[in-house]
Motif scaffolding. Structure first.
Motif, PDB file in Angstrom:
ATOM      1  N   GLY A 166       0.797  -1.218   0.000  1.00 11.52           N
ATOM      2  CA  GLY A 166       0.000   0.000   0.000  1.00 11.52           C
ATOM      3  C   GLY A 166       0.827   1.265   0.000  1.00 11.52           C
ATOM      4  N   LEU A 167       1.943   1.264  -0.749  1.00 12.33           N
ATOM      5  CA  LEU A 167       2.842   2.411  -0.822  1.00 12.33           C
ATOM      6  C   LEU A 167       2.694   3.110  -2.166  1.00 12.33           C
ATOM      7  CD1 LEU A 167       6.019   0.660   0.645  1.00 12.33           C
ATOM      8  CD2 LEU A 167       4.244   1.907   1.894  1.00 12.33           C
ATOM      9  N   LYS A 168       3.045   4.387  -2.221  1.00 14.84           N
ATOM     10  CA  LYS A 168       2.952   5.172  -3.438  1.00 14.84           C
ATOM     11  C   LYS A 168       4.327   5.279  -4.098  1.00 14.84           C
ATOM     12  CE  LYS A 168      -0.772   8.000  -1.521  1.00 14.84           C
ATOM     13  NZ  LYS A 168      -1.199   9.365  -1.144  1.00 14.84           N
ATOM     14  N   LYS A 169       4.347   5.057  -5.395  1.00 19.23           N
ATOM     15  CA  LYS A 169       5.591   5.163  -6.145  1.00 19.23           C
ATOM     16  C   LYS A 169       5.859   6.614  -6.527  1.00 19.23           C
ATOM     17  CE  LYS A 169       6.248   2.295  -9.469  1.00 19.23           C
ATOM     18  NZ  LYS A 169       6.009   1.527 -10.715  1.00 19.23           N
ATOM     19  N   VAL A 170       7.112   7.046  -6.327  1.00 18.50           N
ATOM     20  CA  VAL A 170       7.519   8.384  -6.750  1.00 18.50           C
ATOM     21  C   VAL A 170       8.787   8.251  -7.590  1.00 18.50           C
ATOM     22  CG1 VAL A 170       6.466   9.612  -4.815  1.00 18.50           C
ATOM     23  CG2 VAL A 170       8.775   8.727  -4.574  1.00 18.50           C
ATOM     24  N   PRO A 171       8.970   9.117  -8.591  1.00 19.22           N
ATOM     25  CA  PRO A 171      10.097   8.977  -9.525  1.00 19.22           C
ATOM     26  C   PRO A 171      11.354   9.685  -9.048  1.00 19.22           C
ATOM     27  CG  PRO A 171       8.667  10.711 -10.288  1.00 19.22           C
ATOM     28  CD  PRO A 171       8.037  10.176  -9.025  1.00 19.22           C
ATOM     29  N   TRP A 172      11.787   9.415  -7.814  1.00 19.10           N
ATOM     30  CA  TRP A 172      12.976  10.061  -7.262  1.00 19.10           C
ATOM     31  C   TRP A 172      14.038   9.025  -6.939  1.00 19.10           C
ATOM     32  CZ3 TRP A 172      12.963  14.882  -8.272  1.00 19.10           C
ATOM     33  CH2 TRP A 172      11.806  15.655  -8.153  1.00 19.10           C
ATOM     34  N   ASP A 173      15.288   9.441  -7.070  1.00 20.12           N
ATOM     35  CA  ASP A 173      16.420   8.629  -6.653  1.00 20.12           C
ATOM     36  C   ASP A 173      16.706   8.943  -5.184  1.00 20.12           C
ATOM     37  OD1 ASP A 173      18.798   7.355  -6.197  1.00 20.12           O
ATOM     38  OD2 ASP A 173      19.759   8.022  -8.056  1.00 20.12           O
ATOM     39  N   GLY A 174      16.649   7.942  -4.319  1.00 19.50           N
ATOM     40  CA  GLY A 174      16.839   8.166  -2.895  1.00 19.50           C
ATOM     41  C   GLY A 174      18.205   8.697  -2.531  1.00 19.50           C
ATOM     42  N   TYR A 175      19.226   8.495  -3.399  1.00 20.28           N
ATOM     43  CA  TYR A 175      20.568   8.976  -3.092  1.00 20.28           C
ATOM     44  C   TYR A 175      20.657  10.494  -3.134  1.00 20.28           C
ATOM     45  CZ  TYR A 175      23.194   4.628  -2.746  1.00 20.28           C
ATOM     46  OH  TYR A 175      23.700   3.432  -2.316  1.00 20.28           O
ATOM     47  N   LEU A 176      19.643  11.155  -3.727  1.00 20.32           N
ATOM     48  CA  LEU A 176      19.641  12.612  -3.714  1.00 20.32           C
ATOM     49  C   LEU A 176      19.549  13.153  -2.296  1.00 20.32           C
ATOM     50  CD1 LEU A 176      17.279  13.412  -6.716  1.00 20.32           C
ATOM     51  CD2 LEU A 176      19.762  13.323  -6.677  1.00 20.32           C
ATOM     52  N   LYS A 177      19.113  12.311  -1.368  1.00 21.51           N
ATOM     53  CA  LYS A 177      19.054  12.724   0.034  1.00 21.51           C
ATOM     54  C   LYS A 177      20.457  12.956   0.585  1.00 21.51           C
ATOM     55  CE  LYS A 177      17.952  10.046   3.827  1.00 21.51           C
ATOM     56  NZ  LYS A 177      17.070   9.140   4.589  1.00 21.51           N
ATOM     57  N   TYR A 178      21.441  12.245   0.036  1.00 21.11           N
ATOM     58  CA  TYR A 178      22.816  12.362   0.508  1.00 21.11           C
ATOM     59  C   TYR A 178      23.678  13.212  -0.404  1.00 21.11           C
ATOM     60  CZ  TYR A 178      21.302   8.300   3.168  1.00 21.11           C
ATOM     61  OH  TYR A 178      20.597   7.451   3.978  1.00 21.11           O
ATOM     62  N   SER A 179      23.291  13.366  -1.655  1.00 19.54           N
ATOM     63  CA  SER A 179      24.121  14.068  -2.638  1.00 19.54           C
ATOM     64  C   SER A 179      23.522  15.422  -2.943  1.00 19.54           C
ATOM     65  CB  SER A 179      24.220  13.255  -3.935  1.00 19.54           C
ATOM     66  OG  SER A 179      24.719  11.961  -3.662  1.00 19.54           O
ATOM     67  N   ARG A 180      24.352  16.418  -3.007  1.00 15.22           N
ATOM     68  CA  ARG A 180      23.924  17.767  -3.350  1.00 15.22           C
ATOM     69  C   ARG A 180      24.853  18.320  -4.428  1.00 15.22           C
ATOM     70  NH1 ARG A 180      20.156  16.253  -1.388  1.00 15.22           N
ATOM     71  NH2 ARG A 180      18.894  17.044   0.323  1.00 15.22           N
ATOM     72  N   PRO A 181      24.309  18.978  -5.455  1.00 14.19           N
ATOM     73  CA  PRO A 181      25.165  19.542  -6.497  1.00 14.19           C
ATOM     74  C   PRO A 181      25.997  20.701  -5.963  1.00 14.19           C
ATOM     75  CG  PRO A 181      22.903  20.279  -6.773  1.00 14.19           C
ATOM     76  CD  PRO A 181      22.887  19.256  -5.677  1.00 14.19           C
ATOM     77  N   SER A 182      27.112  20.960  -6.622  1.00 12.24           N
ATOM     78  CA  SER A 182      27.982  22.048  -6.215  1.00 12.24           C
ATOM     79  C   SER A 182      27.318  23.388  -6.499  1.00 12.24           C
ATOM     80  CB  SER A 182      29.307  21.957  -6.979  1.00 12.24           C
ATOM     81  OG  SER A 182      29.081  22.139  -8.364  1.00 12.24           O
TER      82      SER A 182
END
Length: 392
Positions: free
Chosen positions: A333-349
């Motif tokens: 019963g979860l909703k799918k979202v089109p995000w990469d979870g690693y963006l939580k740890y990675s930030r662009p310069s």
């Protein structure tokens, strides 16, 4: 068609009201000027797009949703106080004693087995596997865990891998008490890292570090070697790569789906009636998270072992991963979202953010509405570009 309507209604329910983000003065404006309100009124597509941007489904995947307060009245507040006394003054000490007894039994058996049976590897690994299942059972008991397992119990077979959605590190403990999996996990510091490098390596667990670029190739090689072994413990992977709040599933990494073996989906769903099992590693340590569980009434959870899946002819590993993610999401019963979870740890310069940003024209004299949408559009657009960079 009914499925499409239901999903549309769910999206509408979750979507915020745009009027909350617009100034009150923009509702009544003199005629003759083009206002953002006018565009939103005449364009349902623009309204939906703006609502989706402001909603920002990425950050919602990693937020805890505290329950509504129920105890702030003269009738229920005394009962709530009594519950606090019971949980912290009675249940918590008992659970600490239970966990302490479990560690004493585990260490008194594990150390002799590990040191004295080095010449009998097969028998030693079997005993170590049983002992790891035992200590995980004590951990679940220390939360008064109520776990319902659905489906056949996993067995040791070559050329198969188990994949599950990820809410907390306790996912591993909940699954490990039933079957001694060899899990792929981020290397942690402190006492958790000590357990990883000593006890859990005995069941074939594989560790990696997100900050090390070389770890990806090393882990991929170890994965292929592990799935080929007939006597190795079943391999468990959390392909989201990060903890999600058990309302959504983010994109699955494709590494587990390009091994050429059978993929066994596992769906985990926590009932938040007593406690939220989501671990926000950016806000609390795992020790604090465990204390939160041990001072709750109970951890209620359902685990489904779903039908094994194989890659179809002409299907890419990414498509295979999305298909398995859909199976897990529907069951839990979860909703799918089109995000990469690693963006939580990675930030662009900063240079990358400056290069990728773009201006939007102002649509009102005060500029407030345009600034809100401009900022939100930039955030969403940058994340979509980051997705292309960090998706594996």
């Amino acid at each position: 068609m009914s499925n499409l309507k239901s999903s549309s209604s769910e999206l509408d329910f979750d979507r915020p009201n745009l009027e909350d983000y617009l100034p009150t003065g923009s509702i009544q404006e003199p005629h003759g000027k083009l206002r953002l309100r006018d565009l939103l009124d005449i364009s349902p597509t623009l309204t939906e797009a703006a609502g989706a941007i402001i909603d920002d489904s990425f950050t919602r995947c990693f937020k805890s949703n505290p329950p509504e307060p129920w105890n702030w009245n003269i009738y229920l507040f005394p009962l709530w106080c009594l519950g606090v006394v019971v949980r912290y003054g009675i249940l918590f000490p008992i659970r600490v004693i239970v966990l302490t007894i479990g560690w004493i039994i585990f260490l008194s058996c594990y150390i002799p087995v590990h040191l004295l049976l080095k010449g009998h590897d097969k028998f030693r690994k079997k005993l170590e596997r049983c002992l790891v299942e035992l200590i995980c059972s004590f951990f679940v008991a220390s939360w008064t865990g109520v776990v319902k397992y659905h489906g056949p119990r996993p067995s040791i077979r070559p050329k198969q891998v188990f994949v599950a959605n990820h809410t907390s590190m306790i996912d591993f403990i909940v699954l490990e008490q039933m079957t001694a999996f060899a899990v792929i996990m981020q290397k942690h510091p402190g006492w958790v890292g000590l357990l990883q490098s000593t006890i859990l390596e005995g069941v074939g667990c594989i560790w990696f570090n997100r900050s090390e670029a070389k770890d990806r190739e090393i882990v991929a090689k170890k994965l292929r070697q592990h799935v080929e072994g007939a006597d190795n413990n079943p391999l468990l992977i959390f392909p989201e790569g990060t903890c999600v709040n058990n309302h959504y599933t983010v994109m699955f990494k494709k590494g587990a789906f390009e091994l050429g073996c059978t993929v066994c989906p596992v769906a985990i769903k926590y009932n938040k009636i007593f406690v939220d099992a989501f671990w926000n590693s950016k806000k609390q340590s795992f020790t604090t998270h465990l204390l939160q569980l041990m001072t709750s009434w109970a951890v209620v959870c359902d685990v489904w072992y779903l039908e094994p899946q194989n890659i179809r002819p002409g299907e890419t590993p990414i498509e295979f991963a999305e298909r398995v993610r859909g199976i897990i999401s529907v069951r839990a019963g979860l909703k799918k979202v089109p995000w990469d979870g690693y963006l939580k740890y990675s930030r662009p310069s900063p240079k990358h953010r400056e290069r990728k940003s773009f201006p939007l024209p102002a649509m009102s004299d005060d500029g407030y509405c345009s600034r809100v949408l401009q900022n939100q559009c930039c955030v969403a657009w940058k994340r979509s570009k980051e997705l292309d960079v960090f998706t594996s």
